[in-house]
Scaffold this motif. Structure first.
Motif, PDB file in Angstrom:
ATOM      1  N   ARG A  96      34.196  51.857  32.900  1.00 11.85           N
ATOM      2  CA  ARG A  96      34.252  52.060  34.340  1.00 11.85           C
ATOM      3  C   ARG A  96      34.074  50.721  35.073  1.00 11.85           C
ATOM      4  O   ARG A  96      34.789  50.409  36.020  1.00 11.85           O
ATOM      5  CB  ARG A  96      33.161  53.036  34.762  1.00 11.85           C
ATOM      6  CG  ARG A  96      33.567  53.896  35.952  1.00 11.85           C
ATOM      7  CD  ARG A  96      32.633  55.044  36.157  1.00 11.85           C
ATOM      8  NE  ARG A  96      31.252  54.600  36.217  1.00 11.85           N
ATOM      9  CZ  ARG A  96      30.231  55.258  35.668  1.00 11.85           C
ATOM     10  NH1 ARG A  96      30.452  56.387  35.021  1.00 11.85           N
ATOM     11  NH2 ARG A  96      29.004  54.801  35.761  1.00 11.85           N
ATOM     12  N   VAL A  97      33.122  49.931  34.601  1.00 10.48           N
ATOM     13  CA  VAL A  97      32.873  48.631  35.214  1.00 10.48           C
ATOM     14  C   VAL A  97      34.105  47.739  35.084  1.00 10.48           C
ATOM     15  O   VAL A  97      34.557  47.130  36.057  1.00 10.48           O
ATOM     16  CB  VAL A  97      31.665  47.948  34.548  1.00 10.48           C
ATOM     17  CG1 VAL A  97      31.588  46.481  34.959  1.00 10.48           C
ATOM     18  CG2 VAL A  97      30.390  48.680  34.910  1.00 10.48           C
ATOM     19  N   LEU A  98      34.637  47.696  33.871  1.00 12.00           N
ATOM     20  CA  LEU A  98      35.794  46.845  33.636  1.00 12.00           C
ATOM     21  C   LEU A  98      36.949  47.219  34.556  1.00 12.00           C
ATOM     22  O   LEU A  98      37.676  46.361  35.056  1.00 12.00           O
ATOM     23  CB  LEU A  98      36.227  46.962  32.163  1.00 12.00           C
ATOM     24  CG  LEU A  98      35.856  45.792  31.237  1.00 12.00           C
ATOM     25  CD1 LEU A  98      34.718  44.958  31.782  1.00 12.00           C
ATOM     26  CD2 LEU A  98      35.569  46.271  29.826  1.00 12.00           C
ATOM     27  N   ARG A  99      37.089  48.519  34.762  1.00 15.76           N
ATOM     28  CA  ARG A  99      38.174  48.957  35.628  1.00 15.76           C
ATOM     29  C   ARG A  99      37.941  48.471  37.069  1.00 15.76           C
ATOM     30  O   ARG A  99      38.834  47.938  37.707  1.00 15.76           O
ATOM     31  CB  ARG A  99      38.298  50.485  35.605  1.00 15.76           C
ATOM     32  CG  ARG A  99      39.471  51.012  36.397  1.00 15.76           C
ATOM     33  CD  ARG A  99      40.081  52.252  35.730  1.00 15.76           C
ATOM     34  NE  ARG A  99      39.036  53.137  35.204  1.00 15.76           N
ATOM     35  CZ  ARG A  99      38.346  54.014  35.937  1.00 15.76           C
ATOM     36  NH1 ARG A  99      38.591  54.123  37.216  1.00 15.76           N
ATOM     37  NH2 ARG A  99      37.430  54.771  35.384  1.00 15.76           N
ATOM     38  N   ALA A 100      36.709  48.620  37.504  1.00 16.92           N
ATOM     39  CA  ALA A 100      36.389  48.157  38.855  1.00 16.92           C
ATOM     40  C   ALA A 100      36.633  46.652  38.991  1.00 16.92           C
ATOM     41  O   ALA A 100      37.185  46.185  39.987  1.00 16.92           O
ATOM     42  CB  ALA A 100      34.935  48.485  39.176  1.00 16.92           C
ATOM     43  N   VAL A 101      36.239  45.932  37.955  1.00 18.32           N
ATOM     44  CA  VAL A 101      36.456  44.478  37.967  1.00 18.32           C
ATOM     45  C   VAL A 101      37.939  44.178  38.137  1.00 18.32           C
ATOM     46  O   VAL A 101      38.342  43.358  38.964  1.00 18.32           O
ATOM     47  CB  VAL A 101      35.942  43.837  36.664  1.00 18.32           C
ATOM     48  CG1 VAL A 101      36.488  42.428  36.502  1.00 18.32           C
ATOM     49  CG2 VAL A 101      34.432  43.837  36.640  1.00 18.32           C
ATOM     50  N   GLY A 160      39.814  42.550  41.255  1.00 13.24           N
ATOM     51  CA  GLY A 160      40.143  41.170  40.937  1.00 13.24           C
ATOM     52  C   GLY A 160      38.915  40.279  41.018  1.00 13.24           C
ATOM     53  O   GLY A 160      38.961  39.155  41.484  1.00 13.24           O
ATOM     54  N   TYR A 161      37.825  40.825  40.534  1.00 13.77           N
ATOM     55  CA  TYR A 161      36.559  40.101  40.635  1.00 13.77           C
ATOM     56  C   TYR A 161      36.526  38.870  39.729  1.00 13.77           C
ATOM     57  O   TYR A 161      36.912  38.924  38.577  1.00 13.77           O
ATOM     58  CB  TYR A 161      35.406  41.031  40.274  1.00 13.77           C
ATOM     59  CG  TYR A 161      34.111  40.304  40.060  1.00 13.77           C
ATOM     60  CD1 TYR A 161      33.358  39.860  41.134  1.00 13.77           C
ATOM     61  CD2 TYR A 161      33.641  40.057  38.774  1.00 13.77           C
ATOM     62  CE1 TYR A 161      32.172  39.179  40.930  1.00 13.77           C
ATOM     63  CE2 TYR A 161      32.452  39.384  38.566  1.00 13.77           C
ATOM     64  CZ  TYR A 161      31.722  38.947  39.647  1.00 13.77           C
ATOM     65  OH  TYR A 161      30.548  38.279  39.444  1.00 13.77           O
ATOM     66  N   VAL A 162      36.078  37.792  40.284  1.00  9.85           N
ATOM     67  CA  VAL A 162      35.836  36.576  39.522  1.00  9.85           C
ATOM     68  C   VAL A 162      34.445  36.072  39.898  1.00  9.85           C
ATOM     69  O   VAL A 162      34.136  35.967  41.084  1.00  9.85           O
ATOM     70  CB  VAL A 162      36.871  35.489  39.859  1.00  9.85           C
ATOM     71  CG1 VAL A 162      36.495  34.176  39.218  1.00  9.85           C
ATOM     72  CG2 VAL A 162      38.248  35.918  39.408  1.00  9.85           C
ATOM     73  N   PRO A 163      33.612  35.798  38.912  1.00 10.80           N
ATOM     74  CA  PRO A 163      32.242  35.377  39.216  1.00 10.80           C
ATOM     75  C   PRO A 163      32.220  34.117  40.058  1.00 10.80           C
ATOM     76  O   PRO A 163      33.043  33.226  39.878  1.00 10.80           O
ATOM     77  CB  PRO A 163      31.629  35.095  37.843  1.00 10.80           C
ATOM     78  CG  PRO A 163      32.582  35.577  36.838  1.00 10.80           C
ATOM     79  CD  PRO A 163      33.894  35.829  37.488  1.00 10.80           C
ATOM     80  N   ASN A 164      31.316  34.039  40.963  1.00 13.57           N
ATOM     81  CA  ASN A 164      31.140  32.846  41.777  1.00 13.57           C
ATOM     82  C   ASN A 164      30.367  31.803  40.983  1.00 13.57           C
ATOM     83  O   ASN A 164      29.218  32.009  40.593  1.00 13.57           O
ATOM     84  CB  ASN A 164      30.378  33.213  43.043  1.00 13.57           C
ATOM     85  CG  ASN A 164      30.139  32.021  43.910  1.00 13.57           C
ATOM     86  OD1 ASN A 164      29.623  31.014  43.446  1.00 13.57           O
ATOM     87  ND2 ASN A 164      30.527  32.133  45.170  1.00 13.57           N
TER      88      ASN A 164
END
Lengths: 359, 359
Positions: free
Chosen positions: A35-40, A44-48
């Motif tokens: 579920r998390v991976l899908r949300a990522v 288009g999440y990229v860590p700051n």
DNA sequence: TTGTACGCGTTATCAG
DNA sequence: CTGATAACGCGTACAA
């Protein structure tokens, strides 16, 4: 620019869980992980990186320092090749490369000092072309990971990658002597402009002394690395009578300049005068006559420097993990052999064929 | 590694005050200012850049992207010269330069994409040597400051710095035609390997057509930038009978290779065959014969690119300050003239002196 | 297996 | 003029 929190919200979990998924921590159920991976992916999440750096104390940026004074260092193929080697390894390891070019003497460059202490760099590789003010002094005092390429003068040679300038210079001088040359000239640079200059000069000296030639009487002019300066220096050398039958140059660019000057005198290289260089820059091979010179393994040196740095960073990290605060003693210097590259800018002196030598 | 808090403690003020002193905010009494400054000096305090970046949203790092496939780009003097120009301006402005080298096609380089989105970069300068997959696409989509050097194909040329490849190529071709050459050959590269290739080719074409010469019948071989590939390509050109009296090369390194091949055939440059290049790399001037070529103002282009980027960053910042969210339309492309550098690798074709041309 | 809460070092916004 | 205090976004003990 989605944040961890937004991902957590969307995946209906806490930020901690998201963080765990992203850092591959075990003990996360397959279902939430998915579920998390899908949300990522959706966000288009990229860590700051700035936040991560602040939190973890690691930036994944390493700085490559090359001081310059006299000259455009970017114009030096040797430097850019080293840089390429460093960059290759860093990229492989997931590190980024920041280039740092203190214009003033390192000690006086506030900008460099601040950067080094800013916590923005996980380590430093310094390219020490100049004597006396090694850029590695700063990270050394601050006690954090560094590797130096070149010479650190009196500071010792721990964590240093070097090219065997002495042996290379000795070999090429011996080569000229072996060809039968007895009256040679040297085009060098100010020793304050190049840490390796002294080593190369003693390499020459050693070869001369082995052949029972008086090195101190050898005419010697100074240039400043550039082609033009080689031309000027050769000009003075040729003014002597009799002129030298061979010229040893401390780098290839000056050798090319010297050759131009020989031509201008209506003489041929190597028939009338031999000219040899040092470094084996790319154009040395394509110049006509192709330059006889000494090759340095610049790219490998850069790669090795980066590898050494990562070893240091790694061991530092594991020390911290187990609480050991042992000051690491440092790596022994690595010396890369330099090799004589015989091409066609050197030949026996006029009137002295190879045959005659063999008799 | 002293922190703000430690400085505050020592100076007996709050961290907020220290921060104000350090950012030169007015409304701080001279006395406290002095006390804070002393504490800073005593502790050797240097701000932590990661923390500042997180808080301010500014890293003072700009990324210079140069994709590479076929070749060591660091070996290309043109690229390193551009880099030097960029670096100079960035350093002046207090910015640092991170080098980014996606090995794969940009679109597929996850590492590049992540870095671009990581918030670690205040802006990007992309060196677009390749067509089709401009590295500037990413920052453009993400909507943050970027400038491209080179061509962005169909994407338009806003925020772009270019060299006038068309005019340069046209001029050097016209020069050869003016010398009397009628049978020429071309050494080019795959158009997929160099965005500028097509422009240079149309420059050549334009010159030919102006002289009523049929461009489509001109023999044309492809190399891959290197000296060796120039040699190989010239080999094919020389196999034709009659061989061309002049060879136009798309870059200097291939021109040098071509000259080597001409020599290998026992011919002279420029007496028997003229060879010209493009770029005016440093060794072009010192090669013998000195290369007639087209100069690009690489260092100025790099400097201008950095300046343009800072203008964009600046205007973005002031927009934010006043809440305007106007999408900036972008800067018009800046085209640097390229100039013909006449040296000695081109001359009238054999049997046709300059005198005879004038009649 | 998941969530809460705190710390990393600065800057910035408010009261005071 | 000065000082609390809340962000900034992430990692991670620790608790649940």
């Amino acid at each position: 620019m989605a944040t961890l929190k937004e991902v957590a919200l969307r995946a209906q979990v806490s930020t901690a869980t998201v963080s765990k998924v992203l850092s591959n921590t075990p003990y996360v159920s397959e279902e939430t992980r998915a579920r998390v991976l899908r949300a990522v992916a959706e966000l288009g999440y990229v860590p700051n990186l700035a936040a991560r750096a602040l939190s973890k104390g690691r930036t994944y940026i390493i700085g490559v320092v090359f001081p310059y004074n006299y000259d455009h260092l970017f114009a030096d193929p040797l430097i850019t090749t080293i840089l390429e080697g460093i960059e290759t390894v860093c990229t492989e390891q997931g590190y980024n490369v920041l280039i740092v070019t203190p214009r003033a003497p390192v000690i006086e460059s506030a900008q460099y000092q601040r950067l080094a202490q800013s916590g923005y760099l996980d380590g430093l590789i310094t390219i020490e072309t100049l004597p006396d003010t090694p850029a590695s002094t700063i990270p050394e005092q601050l006690g954090y990971p560094w590797v130096a390429l070149g010479y650190r003068s009196a500071l010792g040679n721990l964590n240093t990658i070097q090219s065997d300038d002495f042996a290379g210079a000795k070999e090429i001088a011996a080569y000229l002597i072996g060809l039968g040359h007895r009256h040679m000239g040297i085009i060098t640079v100010e020793e304050t402009d190049l840490a390796a200059a002294a080593r190369r000069m003693s390499g020459y000296r050693s070869a001369f002394e082995n052949a029972a030639l008086n090195f101190d009487q050898v005419p010697c002019e100074r240039g400043s690395f550039s082609v033009e300066s080689g031309y000027q220096a050769a000009d003075k050398l040729l003014a002597r009578t009799p002129h030298p039958t061979a010229i040893l140059c401390l780098n290839d660019r000056m050798a090319i300049g010297a050759i131009q000057r020989v031509w201008a005198a209506g003489l041929q290289v190597p028939q009338d005068i031999s000219v040899v260089g040092f470094d084996d820059i790319p154009s040395a091979a394509y110049f006509a006559p192709a330059l006889t010179t000494v090759r340095q393994h610049a790219e490998e040196m850069g790669e090795r420097a980066a590898q050494m740095l990562f070893e240091i960073i790694g061991q530092r990290a594991s020390d911290n993990r187990r609480g050991t605060t042992q000051t690491p003693s440092g790596f022994k210097p690595i010396v890369f052999p330099s090799e004589l590259v015989i091409r066609s800018s050197a030949a026996p002196p006029p009137g002295r064929s190879l045959e005659s030598l063999r008799r």
